[in-house]
Design an enzyme around this catalytic site. Structure first.
Site, PDB file in Angstrom:
ATOM      1  N   ASP A 225     -22.437 -49.700 -32.488  1.00 53.82           N
ATOM      2  CA  ASP A 225     -22.384 -48.790 -33.633  1.00 53.82           C
ATOM      3  C   ASP A 225     -22.487 -47.334 -33.181  1.00 53.82           C
ATOM      4  OD1 ASP A 225     -23.218 -51.396 -34.349  1.00 53.82           O
ATOM      5  OD2 ASP A 225     -24.034 -50.685 -36.239  1.00 53.82           O
TER       6      ASP A 225
ATOM      7  N   HIS B 225     -21.872 -44.811 -35.955  1.00 51.93           N
ATOM      8  CA  HIS B 225     -22.400 -44.326 -37.241  1.00 51.93           C
ATOM      9  C   HIS B 225     -22.338 -42.809 -37.389  1.00 51.93           C
ATOM     10  CE1 HIS B 225     -23.622 -47.726 -39.600  1.00 51.93           C
ATOM     11  NE2 HIS B 225     -24.266 -48.284 -38.587  1.00 51.93           N
TER      12      HIS B 225
ATOM     13  N   ASP C  42     -18.681 -50.206 -37.230  1.00 55.36           N
ATOM     14  CA  ASP C  42     -19.626 -49.219 -37.767  1.00 55.36           C
ATOM     15  C   ASP C  42     -19.447 -47.862 -37.093  1.00 55.36           C
ATOM     16  OD1 ASP C  42     -20.519 -51.195 -39.425  1.00 55.36           O
ATOM     17  OD2 ASP C  42     -22.636 -50.988 -38.916  1.00 55.36           O
TER      18      ASP C  42
ATOM     19  N   ASN D  31     -19.371 -53.986 -40.766  1.00 54.96           N
ATOM     20  CA  ASN D  31     -19.654 -54.109 -42.193  1.00 54.96           C
ATOM     21  C   ASN D  31     -19.571 -52.764 -42.916  1.00 54.96           C
ATOM     22  OD1 ASN D  31     -22.196 -53.638 -40.655  1.00 54.96           O
ATOM     23  ND2 ASN D  31     -23.108 -53.522 -42.685  1.00 54.96           N
ATOM     24  N   HIS D  32     -19.658 -51.651 -42.175  1.00 56.86           N
ATOM     25  CA  HIS D  32     -19.557 -50.332 -42.812  1.00 56.86           C
ATOM     26  C   HIS D  32     -18.120 -49.831 -42.910  1.00 56.86           C
ATOM     27  CE1 HIS D  32     -23.616 -48.775 -43.739  1.00 56.86           C
ATOM     28  NE2 HIS D  32     -23.980 -49.736 -42.917  1.00 56.86           N
TER      29      HIS D  32
ATOM     30  N   HIS E 177     -18.776 -57.735 -34.442  1.00 50.75           N
ATOM     31  CA  HIS E 177     -19.774 -56.769 -34.920  1.00 50.75           C
ATOM     32  C   HIS E 177     -21.087 -57.441 -35.307  1.00 50.75           C
ATOM     33  CE1 HIS E 177     -21.488 -53.192 -36.637  1.00 50.75           C
ATOM     34  NE2 HIS E 177     -21.804 -53.898 -37.713  1.00 50.75           N
TER      35      HIS E 177
ATOM     36  N   HIS F  79     -24.525 -54.068 -34.655  1.00 51.53           N
ATOM     37  CA  HIS F  79     -25.050 -54.282 -36.008  1.00 51.53           C
ATOM     38  C   HIS F  79     -26.541 -54.028 -36.175  1.00 51.53           C
ATOM     39  CE1 HIS F  79     -24.655 -55.736 -40.050  1.00 51.53           C
ATOM     40  NE2 HIS F  79     -25.141 -56.942 -39.861  1.00 51.53           N
TER      41      HIS F  79
END
EC number: 3.1.3.16
Length: 556
Positions: free
Chosen positions: A300, A302, A329, A361-362, A410, A485
């Site tokens: 990730d 982010h 992500d 998932n994002h 992920h 994740h």
């Protein structure tokens, strides 16, 4: 009497543990806080405060399913304990379950009628629910939705439609009804607001009349001009023709570093070219690393653009000889998510084999709406890019296999045994993630230390043990699972007897977790993981979640 003394001793020790947990929480050591609250609960399981406090710590770790369970238990112990409803409502909000959250905050308001904080949060929750109802009312069935990407031709400066769907008369009336619902909530019934309500109702009549006519006369199908012309005074990075070059990418990175935006024309070009490449890929991508070559897997990011630049400083820019896989992500939470995604997409355009991208998932509408990416894109580019990114995210592959040995995904594994790589290849991924099934589990699941399977601490997906990992690897002739994740203190964690590695590449996550970041380098042919850790670097004074929804920032 001895029994009472033991009970008093347990209660006293539980309070000591609660204080230690509170101190750990203040130091952002949320996992430690959860352990200490759990010890307190084991000594005194009928104290609602312990459960509410642990729920708050779970929320900080994005373990919303566990937070909801703890909030519910606190309410069971003491139905008049407002913090139980408060913590559970906050977890529901973070999961996008606004209607459930609204019920809890209404109860908080009922228990604490004079609490201004409770009033403020209830109003924000009401706004979120009304917005959700409005969006549901005007939403277009998938079968009627037009691709916004197909409507854009960045080569034709100054032309191209700007809407991805045509509203129907039913949609027009539904939208107006939803707006009326919003007015009912916010106008109330006081006489002082009746004039405003009447005026607004009149405006709604005009709106319905306008939409009713325009839905038939072609108004919504006519082109809106896209602002694609590059102004003479624009001094930023430019793409000459259709080829994204390394020189362009380097210039773009320098501009981003100095908080300068890329022109919309080139943003369109990068995103649309990336979409075409991603659409052609299978849901499970096989990667071949030649003997003597290496390959890097990152977790990730982010929206932490300056930490992404640091990865490239440490490990080199993506190229054919220095390929990367970014494992989902890319966006949300960090406030430089647009810079991150355009950087990754630009490298993909420059050299498709230099960078591989997996869905997290994002990379979904529901997450982007809550955690900041949608707001950031709307602020830095335009509304049409919100729709465009949503389409492109649906094209991202779900998993990768490197040299037939390493499975990279992920989230994690599945609620059933016997899932083969061919089953993953067969997933129709061109959609928003469902709430159950293989695609959901690939994006959301987490490992657990105990064998077997258990409920997800997030409230979506599941938790799976080392025996599940072992069987999956054996049945598919694989050696290792790499997933992301989850925040890890050292940037990574090796679990399940060395058969599973979590890698997370956003150090000091959200400017408060204090964790390291990590990436993994694999050398062919043995494909043994070499883990590199790194610390956070400074970034401009823009806080994480700066573009997130107001109600979520209130609980951060």
């Amino acid at each position: 009497m001895p029994g009472m003394e033991a009970e008093n001793s347990n209660a006293s020790r539980a309070e000591e543990l609660k204080q230690l947990a509170n101190e750990a929480f203040k130091g952002h050591k949320y996992s430690q806080a959860i352990d200490l609250y759990t010890q307190a609960i084991e000594l005194n399981g009928e104290n609602a405060v312990y459960y509410a406090n642990r729920a708050f710590a779970h929320t900080k770790l994005e373990e919303y399913g566990s937070a909801i369970q703890d909030g519910t238990r606190a309410i069971e112990i003491d139905p008049r304990y407002s913090k139980g409803y408060y913590r559970r409502g906050a977890a529901y909000l973070a999961m996008g379950k606004f209607k459930d959250a609204l019920k809890d905050f209404q109860q908080v308001k009922k228990l604490c009628p004079n609490d201004p904080d409770a009033t403020k949060k209830l109003k924000e929750c009401e706004k979120a629910v009304m917005k959700l109802k409005f969006e549901e009312a005007i939403s277009v069935p998938e079968s009627q939705r037009r691709s916004v990407a197909d409507s854009i031709d960045y080569r034709s400066v100054g032309s191209g439609p700007g809407s991805s769907y045509v509203p129907t008369k039913t949609t027009a009336v539904s939208a107006a009804a939803a707006l009326m619902g919003v007015l009912v909530v916010y106008m109330g019934t006081k006489a002082a607001t009746m004039v405003a309500a009447a005026a607004s109702a009149a405006l709604l009549v005009v709106l319905i009349t306008f939409l009713w006519g325009r839905c038939s006369d072609g108004f919504f199908t006519k082109s809106r001009t896209l602002e694609l012309e590059v102004e003479p005074q624009y001094a930023g990075a430019r793409i000459e023709g259709d080829v994204v070059t390394l020189d362009f990418v380097k210039k773009m990175l320098d501009d981003f570093k100095n908080q300068k935006n890329l022109h919309k024309r080139y943003a369109y070009q990068i995103v649309l070219q990336t979409r075409e490449m991603l659409r052609a890929l299978p849901s499970l991508v096989d990667i071949v690393v030649p003997e003597g070559k290496h390959f890097t897997v990152c977790g990730d990011v982010h929206g932490q653009f300056y930490d992404l630049l640091n990865i490239f400083e440490l490990n080199g820019l993506p190229s054919e000889d220095n390929p990367y896989l970014f494992n989902g992500d890319f966006v949300d939470r960090g406030s430089f998510s647009l810079e991150v995604i355009l950087t990754l997409f630009a490298f993909k355009c420059m050299c498709p084999s230099a960078i591989h991208l997996a869905r997290g998932n994002h990379e979904s509408k529901s997450m982007n709406k809550i955690y900041g990416f949608e707001g950031e894109v709307r602020s830095k580019l335009s509304e049409i890019f919100v729709e465009l990114f949503a389409e492109v995210f649906c094209c991202l592959p779900l998993a990768h296999v490197i040299n037939e040995k390493v499975f990279v995904v992920h989230g994690g594994l599945f609620s059933v045994d016997g899932v083969k790589l061919s089953d993953i290849r067969a997933i129709d991924r061109f959609c928003e993630p469902p709430e159950e099934g293989l695609m959901c589990e690939l994006l959301w699941s987490d490992p657990q230390p105990q064998p077997g399977r258990g409920p997800s601490k997030r409230g979506v997906g599941l938790s799976f043990g080392g025996d599940v990992t072992k069987r999956f690897l054996q049945e598919n002739n694989l050696d290792l699972v790499v997933r992301s994740h989850e925040v890890k203190d050292e940037g990574y964690e090796i679990e399940h007897d060395g058969k599973l590695i979590t890698v997370f590449s956003a150090p000091n996550y959200c400017d408060q977790m204090g964790n390291k970041g990590a990436f993994i380098r694999f050398e062919a042919p043995d494909m043994k993981p070499n883990i590199v850790t790194f610390s956070a670097v400074p970034h401009p004074d823009v806080k994480p979640m700066a573009y997130a929804n107001n109600f979520l920032r209130m609980f951060s």
